[in-house]
Write an enzyme that holds these catalytic residues in place. Structure first.
Site, short mmCIF file in Angstrom:
data_model
loop_
_atom_site.label_atom_id
_atom_site.label_comp_id
_atom_site.label_asym_id
_atom_site.label_seq_id
_atom_site.Cartn_x
_atom_site.Cartn_y
_atom_site.Cartn_z
N SER A 1 0.83 -1.21 0.00
CA SER A 1 0.00 0.00 0.00
C SER A 1 0.86 1.26 0.00
CB SER A 1 -0.94 0.01 1.21
OG SER A 1 -0.22 -0.11 2.42
N ASN B 1 -2.93 -1.97 13.00
CA ASN B 1 -4.37 -1.74 12.86
C ASN B 1 -4.80 -0.42 13.50
OD1 ASN B 1 -4.14 -4.24 11.75
ND2 ASN B 1 -5.20 -5.33 13.42
N THR C 1 -38.38 26.97 -12.39
CA THR C 1 -38.71 25.64 -11.88
C THR C 1 -38.99 24.81 -13.13
OG1 THR C 1 -41.09 25.97 -11.71
CG2 THR C 1 -39.79 26.60 -9.79
N HIS C 2 -38.62 23.55 -13.08
CA HIS C 2 -38.73 22.67 -14.26
C HIS C 2 -37.98 23.26 -15.46
CE1 HIS C 2 -42.18 20.82 -12.09
NE2 HIS C 2 -42.43 22.08 -11.79
N SER D 1 -11.25 25.17 -29.02
CA SER D 1 -11.42 23.93 -29.77
C SER D 1 -10.28 23.80 -30.77
CB SER D 1 -12.76 23.97 -30.51
OG SER D 1 -12.72 23.11 -31.63
N LYS E 1 -14.74 28.69 -30.94
CA LYS E 1 -15.21 28.15 -29.66
C LYS E 1 -14.47 28.70 -28.43
CE LYS E 1 -17.96 25.51 -29.16
NZ LYS E 1 -17.95 24.05 -29.21
N ASN F 1 -14.92 27.40 -24.67
CA ASN F 1 -15.68 26.37 -23.95
C ASN F 1 -15.52 26.44 -22.44
OD1 ASN F 1 -16.62 25.25 -26.37
ND2 ASN F 1 -14.75 24.03 -26.59
N GLU G 1 -17.47 22.14 -16.87
CA GLU G 1 -17.84 20.79 -17.30
C GLU G 1 -17.11 19.73 -16.49
OE1 GLU G 1 -18.51 20.69 -21.91
OE2 GLU G 1 -17.00 22.18 -21.42
N TYR H 1 -10.21 -5.91 12.47
CA TYR H 1 -9.50 -5.49 11.27
C TYR H 1 -9.50 -6.58 10.22
CZ TYR H 1 -5.85 -3.98 8.08
OH TYR H 1 -5.16 -3.61 6.95
N GLN I 1 -7.46 -1.76 3.85
CA GLN I 1 -6.37 -1.05 3.17
C GLN I 1 -6.88 -0.33 1.91
OE1 GLN I 1 -2.39 -2.92 2.85
NE2 GLN I 1 -2.72 -2.89 0.65
N LYS J 1 -8.07 3.91 1.39
CA LYS J 1 -7.33 5.17 1.26
C LYS J 1 -7.44 5.82 -0.12
CE LYS J 1 -4.60 3.51 4.83
NZ LYS J 1 -5.35 2.24 4.66
N1 ARG Z 1 -1.01 -1.71 5.04
C1 ARG Z 1 -2.13 -2.07 5.82
C2 ARG Z 1 -3.26 -1.04 5.76
O1 ARG Z 1 -3.05 0.04 5.33
C3 ARG Z 1 -1.76 -2.29 7.24
C4 ARG Z 1 -1.85 -3.70 7.64
C5 ARG Z 1 -2.24 -3.85 9.01
N2 ARG Z 1 -2.39 -5.09 9.61
C6 ARG Z 1 -2.20 -6.34 9.28
N3 ARG Z 1 -2.45 -7.22 10.18
N4 ARG Z 1 -1.79 -6.74 8.13
O2 ARG Z 1 -4.38 -1.31 6.15
#
Ligand code: ARG
Length: 459
Positions: free
Chosen positions: A24, A111, A156-157, A278, A284, A286, A291, A318, A323, A326
């Site tokens: 990650s 975690n 409206t509408h 364009s 144009k 734009n 948009e 967990y 993961q 994010k």
């Molecule tokens: N990279 C993981 C995350 O962002 C962390 C892993 C945490 N725990 C585990 N037991 N593997 O969630």
């Protein structure tokens, strides 16, 4: 082969493909500053409670500061084998400080560490987005004095309905953004709870002080149930939802202004610095920023959906699935921040085409409802007044004229109480002046609200 923090029980090295699949760090490296900040607070608490020595704490703090600088100077080596930013920073610290660094993870699991880092990140992102919302409110309220006397058709509408002052439009968006700010503030309360100390899921047998960590990290509270907080991503979903609503508001505004800048409407001239041309049609100009503001809303909605589906049916506590939280969260925050950053100067820089708007304001019988309300004031039941005015509009439509062009005799014939006073409420200017209710487009009411907003935003 890179030695893994968890390799004790393993007899075989991780498959390279698995490392690539499970890493990650390619996206959570963004959490480095939060991770370092939280680790320092954690180490200070460990020293405070005697789990490490003051000197060890100092070495940890110094090592983490050096790592921060290395990351910021682009000198820090990132390696897929080390999975995430948390492992990277801990490994770099251990490389520097040996056994001292190996103590940092005392009474902590990734975690609760990941969750805490993310909460700090979301908290910062909320403050940042909130500031951008205020900038956009200032842009809208900042237009109000300039456009004070401009009357626009309200729809409206998408059909012409009643006349509305331009500042009434601007304050409509300001109010929506204000609710977004309130939602952010409310969401922040639940974000701002410390997860650290929940450890893996059950807490720890070590004598830690979670309240001390909470104070050091400016958290308002400490999560009461380790099992709950280890599995909790409600705060992320809530933030993603608030961002979605902001994106929806921006999208409504963008759509409206795209329409207003068409040849057909021709209400608005957008600043050329916010338009693009364009490659084939030389004429144009734009509204691409508008948009894309509308278009990028799709991402933000999609990200919210991703998060909701991600947590669906996850058992406590967990699970590695988490993961995946994010990327959508970062993307939503980045997207909305960028849209807001462009919206403020665009709102401030656009020009209403006053003459074009005024010239066509007599179309659409925007004053029909005001005339009906005059009848009500003269004692006519609403339904009767509605019908009478409906017939007058039909006459005007047949003749291709305004209500104000009908003769006094025609009005009296429609209803005996309709005398010369009708002309006082006819025409968009008169119709706007006739409004009185709180929150309406009545000029005095709008002026009062503009003033209140100017004061609130220190304009
Ligand atoms: N990279 C993981 C995350 O962002 C962390 C892993 C945490 N725990 C585990 N037991 N593997 O969630």
């Amino acid at each position: 082969m890179t030695h893994k923090a968890w390799s004790g029980v393993f007899e075989q090295a991780t498959d390279k493909r698995v490392e690539k699949f499970t890493e990650s760090v390619s996206f959570d490296h963004r959490l480095y500053a939060q991770d370092i900040r939280c680790s320092i607070a954690h180490a200070q608490m460990l020293a405070q409670t005697g789990l490490i020595s003051a000197d060890e704490c100092r070495q940890i703090e110094q090592g983490l500061e050096e790592i921060r600088q290395e990351i910021e100077q682009g000198k820090f080596p990132f390696r897929t084998e080390l999975e995430d930013i948390h492992m990277h920073i801990e490994r770099a610290l251990t490389d520097r400080t040996g056994d001292v660094g190996r103590k940092l993870h005392t009474a902590r699991s990734r975690n609760d560490q990941v969750s805490t880092d993310l909460r700090v990140w979301v908290r910062d992102a909320i403050d940042e987005i909130d500031a951008r919302l205020v900038d956009l409110q200032k842009a809208f309220v900042g237009r109000c004095a300039r456009d004070a006397d401009v009357i626009l058709p309200g729809y409206t509408h998408m059909q012409r309905a009643q006349p509305v002052l331009a500042p009434h439009y601007w304050l409509a968006y300001t109010e929506k953004l204000e609710r977004d700010r309130a939602r952010l503030a409310d969401c922040r309360k639940r974000v701002n709870i410390l997860s650290l100390g929940a450890a893996a899921l059950a807490g720890t047998t070590l004598p830690i002080d979670r309240f001390d960590v909470a104070r050091r990290l400016d958290f308002e509270g400490v999560a009461a149930n380790s099992l709950d907080v280890s599995s909790d991503r409600d705060f992320a979903v809530e933030f993603a939802f608030v961002l979605t609503l902001i994106a929806e508001h921006l999208s409504t505004w963008a759509e409206e202004w795209i329409l207003w800048s068409t040849t057909e409407f021709n209400f608005l001239k957008l600043p050329q610095t916010f338009c693009t041309g364009s490659s084939i049609m030389p004429q144009k100009i734009n509204p691409d920023v508008l948009e894309l503001t509308r278009g990028k809303t799709a991402r933000v909605v999609g990200n919210l959906t991703r998060l909701l589906v991600l947590i669906k049916g996850l058992p406590l506590a967990y699970n590695r699935d988490l993961q995946e939280d994010k990327e959508p969260l970062f993307d939503s925050a980045d997207t909305v921040r960028m849209c807001l950053e462009l919206a403020a100067p665009l709102v401030a820089g656009a020009e209403l085409k006053r003459d074009v708007i005024a010239e066509r304001l007599d179309r659409g019988h925007l004053d029909a409802t005001t005339l009906m309300e005059l009848l009500i004031k003269l004692g006519v039941p609403q339904r009767t007044g509605h019908e009478i005015v409906g017939k007058l509009v039909r006459t005007a439509l047949e003749r291709g004229c305004r209500l104000a062009d009908l003769s006094q005799e025609e009005f009296s014939a429609a209803h005996p109480s309709l005398d010369a006073r009708v002309y006082e409420v006819l025409g968009p200017q008169a119709a706007v002046r006739a409004f009185v209710s709180y929150g309406s487009t009545a000029p005095a009411e709008v002026a009062r609200q503009v003033e209140a907003w100017q004061r609130k935003l220190s304009l």
